[in-house]
Scaffold this motif. Structure first.
Motif, PDB file in Angstrom:
ATOM      1  N   LEU A  96      10.641  -0.275   7.320  1.00 41.55           N
ATOM      2  CA  LEU A  96      10.710  -0.525   8.758  1.00 41.55           C
ATOM      3  C   LEU A  96       9.341  -0.928   9.308  1.00 41.55           C
ATOM      4  O   LEU A  96       9.235  -1.844  10.132  1.00 41.55           O
ATOM      5  N   ALA A  97       8.298  -0.247   8.850  1.00 42.77           N
ATOM      6  CA  ALA A  97       6.949  -0.569   9.317  1.00 42.77           C
ATOM      7  C   ALA A  97       6.554  -1.974   8.890  1.00 42.77           C
ATOM      8  O   ALA A  97       5.955  -2.734   9.672  1.00 42.77           O
ATOM      9  N   ALA A  98       6.891  -2.350   7.654  1.00 41.46           N
ATOM     10  CA  ALA A  98       6.554  -3.693   7.163  1.00 41.46           C
ATOM     11  C   ALA A  98       7.312  -4.767   7.944  1.00 41.46           C
ATOM     12  O   ALA A  98       6.762  -5.837   8.238  1.00 41.46           O
ATOM     13  N   VAL A  99       8.565  -4.501   8.279  1.00 42.91           N
ATOM     14  CA  VAL A  99       9.350  -5.453   9.072  1.00 42.91           C
ATOM     15  C   VAL A  99       8.722  -5.633  10.452  1.00 42.91           C
ATOM     16  O   VAL A  99       8.636  -6.752  10.975  1.00 42.91           O
ATOM     17  N   LYS A 124       8.357   1.340  -5.717  1.00 44.43           N
ATOM     18  CA  LYS A 124       9.796   1.283  -6.004  1.00 44.43           C
ATOM     19  C   LYS A 124      10.641   2.010  -4.966  1.00 44.43           C
ATOM     20  O   LYS A 124      11.830   1.713  -4.807  1.00 44.43           O
ATOM     21  N   SER A 125      10.041   2.940  -4.252  1.00 37.99           N
ATOM     22  CA  SER A 125      10.790   3.634  -3.201  1.00 37.99           C
ATOM     23  C   SER A 125      11.132   2.708  -2.044  1.00 37.99           C
ATOM     24  O   SER A 125      11.992   3.026  -1.215  1.00 37.99           O
ATOM     25  N   SER A 126      10.451   1.547  -1.979  1.00 34.25           N
ATOM     26  CA  SER A 126      10.716   0.572  -0.922  1.00 34.25           C
ATOM     27  C   SER A 126      11.552  -0.609  -1.413  1.00 34.25           C
ATOM     28  O   SER A 126      11.756  -1.562  -0.673  1.00 34.25           O
ATOM     29  N   TRP A 127      11.994  -0.556  -2.654  1.00 32.95           N
ATOM     30  CA  TRP A 127      12.847  -1.627  -3.174  1.00 32.95           C
ATOM     31  C   TRP A 127      14.275  -1.423  -2.674  1.00 32.95           C
ATOM     32  O   TRP A 127      14.786  -0.303  -2.637  1.00 32.95           O
ATOM     33  N   TYR A 142       0.818  -1.214   0.000  1.00 35.78           N
ATOM     34  CA  TYR A 142       0.000   0.000   0.000  1.00 35.78           C
ATOM     35  C   TYR A 142       0.853   1.266   0.000  1.00 35.78           C
ATOM     36  O   TYR A 142       0.365   2.345  -0.362  1.00 35.78           O
ATOM     37  N   GLY A 143       2.099   1.160   0.431  1.00 32.37           N
ATOM     38  CA  GLY A 143       2.986   2.322   0.424  1.00 32.37           C
ATOM     39  C   GLY A 143       2.468   3.472   1.263  1.00 32.37           C
ATOM     40  O   GLY A 143       2.534   4.631   0.841  1.00 32.37           O
ATOM     41  N   LEU A 144       1.960   3.169   2.442  1.00 36.53           N
ATOM     42  CA  LEU A 144       1.393   4.207   3.297  1.00 36.53           C
ATOM     43  C   LEU A 144       2.457   5.169   3.811  1.00 36.53           C
ATOM     44  O   LEU A 144       2.156   6.322   4.144  1.00 36.53           O
ATOM     45  N   LEU A 145       3.692   4.690   3.879  1.00 37.96           N
ATOM     46  CA  LEU A 145       4.795   5.510   4.363  1.00 37.96           C
ATOM     47  C   LEU A 145       5.867   5.594   3.281  1.00 37.96           C
ATOM     48  O   LEU A 145       6.003   4.692   2.449  1.00 37.96           O
ATOM     49  N   PRO A 146       6.665   6.638   3.285  1.00 37.87           N
ATOM     50  CA  PRO A 146       7.692   6.789   2.248  1.00 37.87           C
ATOM     51  C   PRO A 146       8.954   5.966   2.532  1.00 37.87           C
ATOM     52  O   PRO A 146       9.353   5.793   3.682  1.00 37.87           O
ATOM     53  N   GLY A 147       9.541   5.435   1.458  1.00 35.39           N
ATOM     54  CA  GLY A 147      10.868   4.820   1.510  1.00 35.39           C
ATOM     55  C   GLY A 147      11.140   3.888   2.667  1.00 35.39           C
ATOM     56  O   GLY A 147      10.435   2.910   2.881  1.00 35.39           O
ATOM     57  N   TRP A 148      12.215   4.222   3.409  1.00 33.39           N
ATOM     58  CA  TRP A 148      12.676   3.375   4.499  1.00 33.39           C
ATOM     59  C   TRP A 148      11.652   3.222   5.615  1.00 33.39           C
ATOM     60  O   TRP A 148      11.606   2.195   6.285  1.00 33.39           O
TER      61      TRP A 148
END
Length: 367
Positions: A111-114, A176-179, A101-107
């Motif tokens: 971190l939230a997904a982890v 892609k910002s989370s890749w 969902y990309g609720l948060l930007p980048g890193w």
């Protein structure tokens, strides 16, 4: 005493080495009986891996290490958490679903997904822990059933919330910002080491410090050795069982993170399975020690990677490596039992010798 300690350490190190040698002998016999080229198989397995293969070995060892740590935490408490496979699959799905969902930007999204993965893994393991402490249900039975439920649950959720991607059904692809592109640690390799393989290193250090340098670690090990003695010291065995299972599940939740953020970028039907059961074997081979587990993880990852060329180069199925890994685990369990008995016998003889020497000392004379 120093000589006895060195002897004990030497026997402990020799046990897995002898187990590997014995596994090679058994595997050679199986190959010979089947009419396969014994020398050809070992030539392929022990050939020098190319740069890209080295990267694959590092990536594989990282995930196996996390899986083994999750199992080892339970083993230290005398708990057999056979549900690591289900825990990491549910956790990986939830992390990928949330991250997509990309609720948060980048890193921050990473971190939230982890954290979502760790919490999910802990909660799934917590079901078995709750059944154990409230109803006395064996964690072995509970986690086996939870593995089956996890597989069906994830398949159902994929059908409900997944997207069709060619022949695969998967969660929404991560933004892609989370890749994570990976780390170029091996020169000349076209592929890269998963960035979140660093989680294996961090988890190993935390595991060692937690068990050996904290009151919680002492309580956990004491309860694993004897619940009765621990209770006499004021340690709640039920609380420690619950804590150990939650911690084991949280680590299990990390297993799929390197692959999701550096390679697949989603969770789908083709996501790697079976890592939980492989981790149990690695933990047994590594004797639940962070360093031993590291060597065992590298060995299993090496065998898995080298097995890929067996069918083409030697005309032998790669399943022969699975036979070898199974024999290694069985052998090392037997070897450690023998070493434990040998050490126990040596200690008894040493105590007997000291008592005999004390008995011969004249009364009033300091030995």
């Amino acid at each position: 005493m120093r000589g006895q300690s060195l002897r004990r350490a030497g026997l402990t190190v020799a046990a897995p080495v002898l187990a590997v040698v014995f596994a090679m002998i058994v595997t050679s016999l199986v190959l010979a009986v089947a009419g396969d080229p014994v020398g050809g198989v070992w030539d392929v397995i022990f050939s020098k891996p190319k740069a890209r293969n080295v990267v694959n070995i590092v990536n594989g060892a990282g995930t196996l290490y996390l899986s083994a740590l999750a199992a080892a935490i339970g083993f230290k408490m005398n708990l057999f958490n056979i549900g690591v496979d289900g825990q990491y699959r549910v956790a990986a799905f939830c992390a990928a679903w949330f991250g997509g969902y990309g609720l948060l930007p980048g890193w921050l999204n990473i971190l939230a997904a982890v954290l979502v993965a760790m919490v999910t893994g802990a909660l799934w393991a917590g079901i078995a822990a709750a059944l154990r402490v409230t109803r006395g249900v064996s964690e072995v039975i509970a986690t086996i059933m939870l593995n089956a439920i996890a597989g069906s649950l994830v398949a159902y959720l994929l059908r409900q919330f997944g997207e069709v991607d060619g022949n695969n059904l998967a969660t929404t692809t991560l933004p892609k910002s989370s890749w994570l592109e990976g780390l170029q640690l091996v020169s000349g390799a076209p592929n890269k080491v998963y960035t979140l393989t660093i989680l294996a290193v961090v988890a190993g250090l935390v595991y060692w410090v937690l068990l050996n340098r904290t009151v919680f670690g002492f309580s956990l090990r004491a309860t694993g050795m004897s619940e009765t003695a621990a209770a006499a010291s004021g340690i709640s065995s039920k609380r420690m069982i619950l804590a150990a299972m939650l911690l084991s599940g949280a680590v299990a939740g990390l297993i799929g993170m390197p692959l999701i953020f550096s390679s697949s970028h989603s969770y789908g039907l083709t996501f790697q399975t079976g890592l939980g059961f492989a981790g149990i074997a690695v933990a047994l081979l590594g004797r639940n020690h962070p360093v031993g587990i590291g060597f065992a993880a590298v060995l299993f990852a090496f065998l898995n990677e080298q097995a890929n060329g067996l069918q083409i180069q030697a005309g032998v199925s790669s399943d022969i490596v699975s036979i070898m890994q199974g024999v290694i685990v069985l052998s090392v369990v037997i070897a450690y039992a023998v070493v434990q008995q040998v050490n126990k016998t040596a200690e008894q003889r040493a105590v007997a010798a000291q008592l005999a020497a004390a008995a011969k000392t004249p009364e009033g004379v300091t030995a």
